[in-house]
Motif scaffolding. Structure first.
Motif, PDB file in Angstrom:
ATOM      1  N   THR A  14      21.426  51.951  -5.029  1.00  0.00           N
ATOM      2  CA  THR A  14      21.747  53.323  -5.408  1.00  0.00           C
ATOM      3  C   THR A  14      21.151  54.319  -4.417  1.00  0.00           C
ATOM      4  N   PRO A  15      21.687  55.560  -4.386  1.00  0.00           N
ATOM      5  CA  PRO A  15      21.135  56.585  -3.472  1.00  0.00           C
ATOM      6  C   PRO A  15      19.655  56.868  -3.709  1.00  0.00           C
ATOM      7  N   LEU A  16      19.209  56.645  -4.949  1.00  0.00           N
ATOM      8  CA  LEU A  16      17.808  56.900  -5.283  1.00  0.00           C
ATOM      9  C   LEU A  16      16.938  55.655  -5.141  1.00  0.00           C
ATOM     10  N   GLN A  17      17.484  54.596  -4.509  1.00  0.00           N
ATOM     11  CA  GLN A  17      16.740  53.346  -4.370  1.00  0.00           C
ATOM     12  C   GLN A  17      15.395  53.517  -3.658  1.00  0.00           C
ATOM     13  N   PRO A  18      15.316  54.387  -2.621  1.00  0.00           N
ATOM     14  CA  PRO A  18      14.000  54.583  -1.978  1.00  0.00           C
ATOM     15  C   PRO A  18      12.927  55.045  -2.961  1.00  0.00           C
ATOM     16  N   LEU A  19      13.314  55.895  -3.937  1.00  0.00           N
ATOM     17  CA  LEU A  19      12.355  56.339  -4.949  1.00  0.00           C
ATOM     18  C   LEU A  19      11.976  55.196  -5.882  1.00  0.00           C
ATOM     19  N   VAL A  20      12.980  54.357  -6.200  1.00  0.00           N
ATOM     20  CA  VAL A  20      12.724  53.194  -7.055  1.00  0.00           C
ATOM     21  C   VAL A  20      11.774  52.235  -6.353  1.00  0.00           C
ATOM     22  N   ASP A  21      12.049  51.978  -5.064  1.00  0.00           N
ATOM     23  CA  ASP A  21      11.246  51.021  -4.295  1.00  0.00           C
ATOM     24  C   ASP A  21       9.818  51.507  -4.074  1.00  0.00           C
ATOM     25  N   MET A  22       9.626  52.812  -4.173  1.00  0.00           N
ATOM     26  CA  MET A  22       8.305  53.379  -3.930  1.00  0.00           C
ATOM     27  C   MET A  22       7.314  53.005  -5.039  1.00  0.00           C
ATOM     28  N   VAL A  23       7.840  52.749  -6.246  1.00  0.00           N
ATOM     29  CA  VAL A  23       6.978  52.445  -7.395  1.00  0.00           C
ATOM     30  C   VAL A  23       6.848  50.927  -7.545  1.00  0.00           C
ATOM     31  N   PRO A  24       5.641  50.382  -7.424  1.00  0.00           N
ATOM     32  CA  PRO A  24       5.468  48.922  -7.485  1.00  0.00           C
ATOM     33  C   PRO A  24       5.574  48.379  -8.894  1.00  0.00           C
ATOM     34  N   GLU A  25       6.177  47.205  -9.028  1.00  0.00           N
ATOM     35  CA  GLU A  25       6.179  46.498 -10.320  1.00  0.00           C
ATOM     36  C   GLU A  25       4.810  45.856 -10.544  1.00  0.00           C
ATOM     37  N   ASN A  26       4.237  45.374  -9.438  1.00  0.00           N
ATOM     38  CA  ASN A  26       2.961  44.672  -9.500  1.00  0.00           C
ATOM     39  C   ASN A  26       2.163  45.051  -8.259  1.00  0.00           C
ATOM     40  N   ILE A  27       1.137  45.872  -8.415  1.00  0.00           N
ATOM     41  CA  ILE A  27       0.402  46.386  -7.255  1.00  0.00           C
ATOM     42  C   ILE A  27      -0.305  45.271  -6.493  1.00  0.00           C
ATOM     43  N   ALA A  70       0.323  44.561  -2.597  1.00  0.00           N
ATOM     44  CA  ALA A  70      -0.805  44.569  -1.670  1.00  0.00           C
ATOM     45  C   ALA A  70      -0.830  43.332  -0.773  1.00  0.00           C
ATOM     46  N   THR A  71      -0.047  42.310  -1.124  1.00  0.00           N
ATOM     47  CA  THR A  71      -0.001  41.100  -0.295  1.00  0.00           C
ATOM     48  C   THR A  71       1.096  41.167   0.754  1.00  0.00           C
ATOM     49  N   ASP A  72       1.869  42.262   0.764  1.00  0.00           N
ATOM     50  CA  ASP A  72       3.008  42.376   1.676  1.00  0.00           C
ATOM     51  C   ASP A  72       2.896  43.670   2.471  1.00  0.00           C
ATOM     52  N   ASN A  73       2.705  43.549   3.797  1.00  0.00           N
ATOM     53  CA  ASN A  73       2.585  44.746   4.631  1.00  0.00           C
ATOM     54  C   ASN A  73       3.872  45.565   4.655  1.00  0.00           C
ATOM     55  N   GLY A  74       4.991  44.933   4.310  1.00  0.00           N
ATOM     56  CA  GLY A  74       6.259  45.651   4.247  1.00  0.00           C
ATOM     57  C   GLY A  74       6.366  46.541   3.023  1.00  0.00           C
ATOM     58  N   SER A  75       5.450  46.377   2.061  1.00  0.00           N
ATOM     59  CA  SER A  75       5.458  47.199   0.836  1.00  0.00           C
ATOM     60  C   SER A  75       4.381  48.272   0.888  1.00  0.00           C
ATOM     61  N   MET A  76       4.089  48.749   2.091  1.00  0.00           N
ATOM     62  CA  MET A  76       2.988  49.695   2.281  1.00  0.00           C
ATOM     63  C   MET A  76       3.199  50.999   1.515  1.00  0.00           C
ATOM     64  N   LEU A  77       4.462  51.426   1.381  1.00  0.00           N
ATOM     65  CA  LEU A  77       4.741  52.675   0.679  1.00  0.00           C
ATOM     66  C   LEU A  77       4.341  52.568  -0.788  1.00  0.00           C
ATOM     67  N   GLN A  78       4.478  51.381  -1.384  1.00  0.00           N
ATOM     68  CA  GLN A  78       4.077  51.168  -2.774  1.00  0.00           C
ATOM     69  C   GLN A  78       2.560  51.259  -2.918  1.00  0.00           C
ATOM     70  N   VAL A  79       1.859  50.733  -1.928  1.00  0.00           N
ATOM     71  CA  VAL A  79       0.391  50.827  -1.938  1.00  0.00           C
ATOM     72  C   VAL A  79      -0.039  52.283  -1.801  1.00  0.00           C
ATOM     73  N   VAL A  80       0.652  53.023  -0.920  1.00  0.00           N
ATOM     74  CA  VAL A  80       0.357  54.455  -0.741  1.00  0.00           C
ATOM     75  C   VAL A  80       0.573  55.206  -2.052  1.00  0.00           C
ATOM     76  N   PHE A  81       1.686  54.928  -2.723  1.00  0.00           N
ATOM     77  CA  PHE A  81       1.999  55.583  -3.993  1.00  0.00           C
ATOM     78  C   PHE A  81       0.893  55.323  -5.017  1.00  0.00           C
ATOM     79  N   PHE A  82       0.501  54.055  -5.141  1.00  0.00           N
ATOM     80  CA  PHE A  82      -0.531  53.678  -6.107  1.00  0.00           C
ATOM     81  C   PHE A  82      -1.865  54.354  -5.769  1.00  0.00           C
ATOM     82  N   ALA A  83      -2.206  54.380  -4.469  1.00  0.00           N
ATOM     83  CA  ALA A  83      -3.477  54.975  -4.044  1.00  0.00           C
ATOM     84  C   ALA A  83      -3.525  56.473  -4.333  1.00  0.00           C
TER      85      ALA A  83
END
Length: 444
Positions: free
Chosen positions: A142-155, A159-172
């Motif tokens: 969806t067009p809003l997928q970047p916003l969806v992907d920003m929120v981690p299901e499991n922090i 944190a084990t995937d450098n490609g999910s850095m935006l999720q870590v930033v969001f959580f921090a």
């Protein structure tokens, strides 16, 4: 031994880079087996990069939580965040527009012979298909997928995937905001823990940087050998054919480094670009050799705080965010590459389509992971947005690794420039510290 220790870090890294380049070229010319380089030299570089990536996630987590918590109040956070995101957006649009201006002026795609075009398409078609399939998954969302992907299901998993850095930033950032709003006696223990973790990681960076020159040597030497493959003559012909494209990208990146960033610093801070450049040299060289702004983040933070006079409060907020979403070099490259491919395939793009490239490249740069090769996956989305055949990325695969190294250097330099600007406008910049460090710079 004492003379060797007296050599500054950036000089050691530069020596390692040059020696790696020389070794790679001599290895190709002498016909030495590539297996030795790949089996015994490349692993040194791989270990070095892995060491930097090892601390990237805990550094971002700790530094952002501390950075946000130390801001003190929500109003200052929103003001500083607004400035940071606004400058990131403006510089990214400038970078993409600059790339489009250069590629439309130089027209490198028109200089590519038909024979070479077909040869490149055949040689790199499998790579193009793999990048296109990854991008297809992103495009179908969806067009809003970047916003969806920003929120981690499991922090923990993120944190084990450098490609999910935006999720870590969001959580921090969320954790930091929460710490601002809980009673100080309740949050003090958490802040002390992450503050201590941050100090430990910075110390680990010092250990890793001891082997930086050797790691850079190994990375560059193996890169040269692998690019040449079994047929150095053929590789040279293909790279030569793409020289116009490469020079167009490099010209744009050079203008960002020598015109856009100096103007930004001149308008909003008192730091001279010469001092800024001297302070950032080790981080820039490291970014060049690793092709990863995330892996270079620990060094970027150390240089910005200790050699440019930016407060830890600002650097801990701006730089991790910048390493995740501020990709000026990547967006410029995507603009140039899209038009180059269109020119090579004899496709004429309208003004509206080129504006669409600016918008899409800006958004794609935000979504690019700060790791090698991520920009090419996002390029497929840019191509799709204006109807350019995605198989066309096969035309630019050959020189992409080298260009990736340069654009990473531009990405992290842009992050540092924004950190200086934000710190200056917030009264969190110590220009005297910058001047003292430049004049009495000791090896690190």
């Amino acid at each position: 031994m004492s003379k060797l220790k007296a050599i500054p870090l950036h000089t050691k890294i530069l020596i390692g880079l040059v020696l790696g380049l020389v070794y790679g070229m001599v290895s190709i010319q002498m016909g030495w087996s590539a297996e030795f380089t790949v089996d015994y030299i490349k692993p040194v570089g791989t270990i070095f990069v892995r060491s930097l990536k090892m601390i990237a996630v805990p550094l971002i987590l700790a530094s952002l939580i501390i950075g946000v918590a130390n801001i003190g109040d929500i109003s200052k956070l929103s003001r500083m965040g607004g400035k940071t995101l606004g400058i990131f957006l403006i510089t990214t649009i400038i970078a993409t527009s600059l790339g489009l201006f250069l590629v439309n002026t130089i027209k490198p795609g028109k200089k590519l012979p038909m024979e070479t075009r077909e040869s490149l398409m055949m040689l790199y078609n499998s790579t193009a298909e793999s990048k296109a399939s990854v991008a297809a998954q992103i495009k179908d969302s969806t067009p809003l997928q970047p916003l969806v992907d920003m929120v981690p299901e499991n922090i923990v998993q993120s944190a084990t995937d450098n490609g999910s850095m935006l999720q870590v930033v969001f959580f921090a950032i969320i954790c930091g905001i929460a710490l601002l709003q809980v009673p100080k006696n309740k949050g003090a223990t958490v802040i002390a823990f992450f503050d201590g973790l941050n100090e430990i990681i910075i110390k680990i960076v010092d250990y890793i940087m001891i082997v930086a020159p050797y790691g850079v040597f190994a990375l560059i030497a193996s890169l040269i050998v692998e690019i040449a493959g079994d047929s150095p003559e053929k590789a040279w012909e293909l790279l030569k054919a793409l020289l116009w494209y490469s020079m167009t990208v490099l010209a744009g990146l050079l203008l960002m480094m020598t015109v856009v960033y100096p103007i930004l610093l001149k308008l909003f801070s008192k730091i001279k670009y010469k001092d800024f450049f001297k302070g950032m040299r080790p981080a820039m060289l490291l970014g060049f050799s690793t092709s990863s702004s995330s892996a270079t983040l620990p060094v970027t933070m150390e240089r910005v705080e200790k050699h440019l006079g930016v407060s830890e409060e600002v650097s801990s907020f701006v730089l991790p965010l910048g390493a995740t979403i501020n990709m000026n070099g990547t967006s410029l490259y995507q603009g140039v590459a899209a038009i180059f491919i269109a020119q090579a395939l004899d496709l004429n793009l309208t003004i509206a389509q080129q504006i669409m490239i600016v918008l899409t490249a800006t958004l794609a740069a935000v979504g690019s992971a700060g790791v090698p090769g991520a920009g090419m996956v996002m390029l497929v989305i840019v191509l799709e947005s204006v109807g350019i055949p995605t198989a066309g990325i096969a035309l630019i695969v050959a020189p992409d690794r080298i260009l990736d190294m340069v654009r990473t250097m531009v990405n992290l330099t842009g992050d540092a420039a924004v950190a200086v600007v934000v710190a200056s406008t917030e009264g969190e910049l110590d220009p005297e510290l910058t001047r003292d460090n430049i004049l009495t710079q000791t090896p690190s």
